[in-house]
Design a protein around this motif. Sequence first.
Motif, short mmCIF file in Angstrom:
data_model
loop_
_atom_site.label_atom_id
_atom_site.label_comp_id
_atom_site.label_asym_id
_atom_site.label_seq_id
_atom_site.Cartn_x
_atom_site.Cartn_y
_atom_site.Cartn_z
N PRO A 125 0.83 -1.20 0.00
CA PRO A 125 0.00 0.00 0.00
C PRO A 125 0.87 1.26 0.00
CG PRO A 125 0.05 -0.95 2.18
CD PRO A 125 0.86 -1.87 1.29
N PRO A 126 0.25 2.42 -0.23
CA PRO A 126 1.03 3.67 -0.15
C PRO A 126 1.74 3.75 1.20
CG PRO A 126 -1.17 4.07 -0.99
CD PRO A 126 -1.15 2.65 -0.55
N GLY A 127 2.98 4.12 1.20
CA GLY A 127 3.78 4.19 2.42
C GLY A 127 4.39 2.86 2.81
N ASN A 128 4.14 1.82 1.99
CA ASN A 128 4.69 0.48 2.20
C ASN A 128 4.38 -0.12 3.57
OD1 ASN A 128 5.74 0.53 -0.38
ND2 ASN A 128 7.70 1.37 0.31
N GLN A 129 3.28 0.28 4.18
CA GLN A 129 2.87 -0.30 5.45
C GLN A 129 2.09 -1.58 5.17
OE1 GLN A 129 0.61 2.93 7.04
NE2 GLN A 129 2.33 3.64 8.26
N ILE A 130 2.63 -2.71 5.60
CA ILE A 130 2.01 -4.00 5.35
C ILE A 130 0.90 -4.25 6.36
CG2 ILE A 130 2.43 -6.50 5.27
CD1 ILE A 130 3.66 -5.00 2.94
N ASN A 131 -0.16 -4.87 5.89
CA ASN A 131 -1.31 -5.30 6.68
C ASN A 131 -1.88 -4.21 7.58
OD1 ASN A 131 -3.38 -6.71 7.76
ND2 ASN A 131 -2.19 -8.53 8.22
N THR A 132 -2.60 -3.30 6.97
CA THR A 132 -3.27 -2.23 7.69
C THR A 132 -4.78 -2.47 7.74
OG1 THR A 132 -3.39 -0.90 5.67
CG2 THR A 132 -1.49 -0.52 7.13
N ILE A 133 -5.19 -3.75 7.65
CA ILE A 133 -6.61 -4.10 7.72
C ILE A 133 -7.15 -3.67 9.08
CG2 ILE A 133 -8.22 -6.05 7.88
CD1 ILE A 133 -6.51 -7.46 5.79
N LYS A 134 -8.30 -3.01 9.04
CA LYS A 134 -8.96 -2.55 10.26
C LYS A 134 -10.08 -3.52 10.60
CE LYS A 134 -7.73 2.17 9.30
NZ LYS A 134 -8.16 3.46 8.78
N LYS A 135 -9.99 -4.13 11.77
CA LYS A 135 -11.01 -5.10 12.19
C LYS A 135 -12.01 -4.42 13.10
CE LYS A 135 -8.04 -9.03 11.55
NZ LYS A 135 -7.44 -10.21 12.09
N PRO A 136 -13.22 -4.90 13.11
CA PRO A 136 -13.71 -6.09 12.43
C PRO A 136 -13.95 -5.83 10.94
CG PRO A 136 -15.53 -5.07 13.59
CD PRO A 136 -14.28 -4.28 13.92
N ILE A 137 -14.00 -6.91 10.18
CA ILE A 137 -14.35 -6.82 8.76
C ILE A 137 -15.87 -6.94 8.69
CG2 ILE A 137 -14.20 -8.00 6.53
CD1 ILE A 137 -11.30 -8.70 7.32
N TYR A 138 -16.50 -6.03 7.96
CA TYR A 138 -17.96 -5.96 7.92
C TYR A 138 -18.54 -6.57 6.65
CZ TYR A 138 -17.70 -2.83 11.90
OH TYR A 138 -17.45 -2.30 13.13
N ILE A 139 -19.73 -7.09 6.79
CA ILE A 139 -20.54 -7.53 5.65
C ILE A 139 -21.77 -6.64 5.64
CG2 ILE A 139 -21.89 -9.39 4.65
CD1 ILE A 139 -19.91 -11.35 5.98
N TYR A 140 -21.98 -5.97 4.52
CA TYR A 140 -23.11 -5.07 4.36
C TYR A 140 -24.16 -5.70 3.47
CZ TYR A 140 -19.75 -1.77 6.25
OH TYR A 140 -18.83 -1.15 7.06
N THR A 141 -25.40 -5.26 3.61
CA THR A 141 -26.48 -5.76 2.76
C THR A 141 -27.33 -4.60 2.26
OG1 THR A 141 -28.04 -6.07 4.59
CG2 THR A 141 -26.64 -7.96 4.00
N ILE A 142 -27.95 -4.83 1.11
CA ILE A 142 -28.94 -3.90 0.56
C ILE A 142 -30.17 -4.74 0.23
CG2 ILE A 142 -29.54 -2.36 -1.35
CD1 ILE A 142 -26.58 -1.66 -1.62
N ASP A 143 -31.32 -4.34 0.75
CA ASP A 143 -32.59 -5.02 0.46
C ASP A 143 -33.35 -4.19 -0.56
OD1 ASP A 143 -32.15 -6.88 2.47
OD2 ASP A 143 -33.11 -5.63 3.98
N ASP A 144 -33.73 -4.79 -1.67
CA ASP A 144 -34.63 -4.09 -2.60
C ASP A 144 -35.23 -5.01 -3.64
OD1 ASP A 144 -32.55 -4.38 -4.34
OD2 ASP A 144 -32.50 -2.31 -4.98
N GLY A 145 -35.42 -6.25 -3.30
CA GLY A 145 -36.17 -7.14 -4.17
C GLY A 145 -35.40 -7.83 -5.27
N ARG A 146 -34.07 -7.80 -5.23
CA ARG A 146 -33.30 -8.52 -6.25
C ARG A 146 -33.44 -10.01 -6.04
NH1 ARG A 146 -30.69 -4.35 -4.57
NH2 ARG A 146 -29.84 -2.89 -6.06
N ARG A 147 -33.59 -10.73 -7.12
CA ARG A 147 -33.66 -12.19 -7.04
C ARG A 147 -32.37 -12.76 -7.62
NH1 ARG A 147 -38.28 -13.90 -5.28
NH2 ARG A 147 -40.17 -12.72 -5.57
N PRO A 148 -31.84 -13.80 -6.96
CA PRO A 148 -30.61 -14.40 -7.49
C PRO A 148 -30.88 -15.14 -8.79
CG PRO A 148 -31.43 -15.67 -5.64
CD PRO A 148 -32.30 -14.44 -5.75
N HIS A 149 -29.86 -15.28 -9.58
CA HIS A 149 -29.92 -16.06 -10.81
C HIS A 149 -30.12 -17.52 -10.43
CE1 HIS A 149 -28.68 -18.07 -14.41
NE2 HIS A 149 -28.46 -16.93 -15.04
N THR A 150 -31.02 -18.22 -11.10
CA THR A 150 -31.31 -19.60 -10.76
C THR A 150 -30.10 -20.52 -10.93
OG1 THR A 150 -32.15 -19.98 -12.99
CG2 THR A 150 -33.77 -19.44 -11.29
#
Length: 172
Positions: free
Chosen positions: A143-168
């Motif tokens: 990454p910029p500045g060569n700083q290894i592993n700057t992952i910020k925890k927790p890792i989030y999972i987001y959702t959006i609800d609006d009626g999408r149907r998955p492909h069969t």
Amino acid sequence: MLGSRVLSAKSHLLRCSSTGQFQYIQADQLEVSPGGSGYMSRIETEYLLNEALHNNSMADLLPNYVEPFALTPSTGGTAIDSNGKIYYSDGDRQEIWVLAPNGTTSLLARDHRLLWIDALWLGTQQRLWMCASQLNRGDLFLPPGNQINTIKKPIYIYTIDDGRRPHTLDHT
């Protein structure tokens, strides 16, 4: 087939942490449209399923059947719905876009928390799931500045609800 575009996230070109070389986009996402042919770059499914193309000499012919379809950014993930719309992430702008079968695109979401959305998933509850994996901050890239592993925890999972149907074909 070697990728031709360098991976990027948050507007920075990404380099491999072990070699320092730029990382290129390869064939990562694969979606199958309801009609059986994919988009972005596309190839008819019949060519992927054709047994004759699976031996080494015939496999070299597959690139002859690939067609460019839509210019997309460096993306971490895709999902496809029952109407053939492809949802993809933009790692530079922390956005989610929708690519319609006719090639038009529209912005679905923009948020600074959508950092390297990977493995988008349309669930049977008509919800789009998005994991903000922060892959660009991990050990794989410089990454910029060569700083290894700057992952910020927790890792989030987001959702959006609006009626999408998955492909069969995606949920068989």
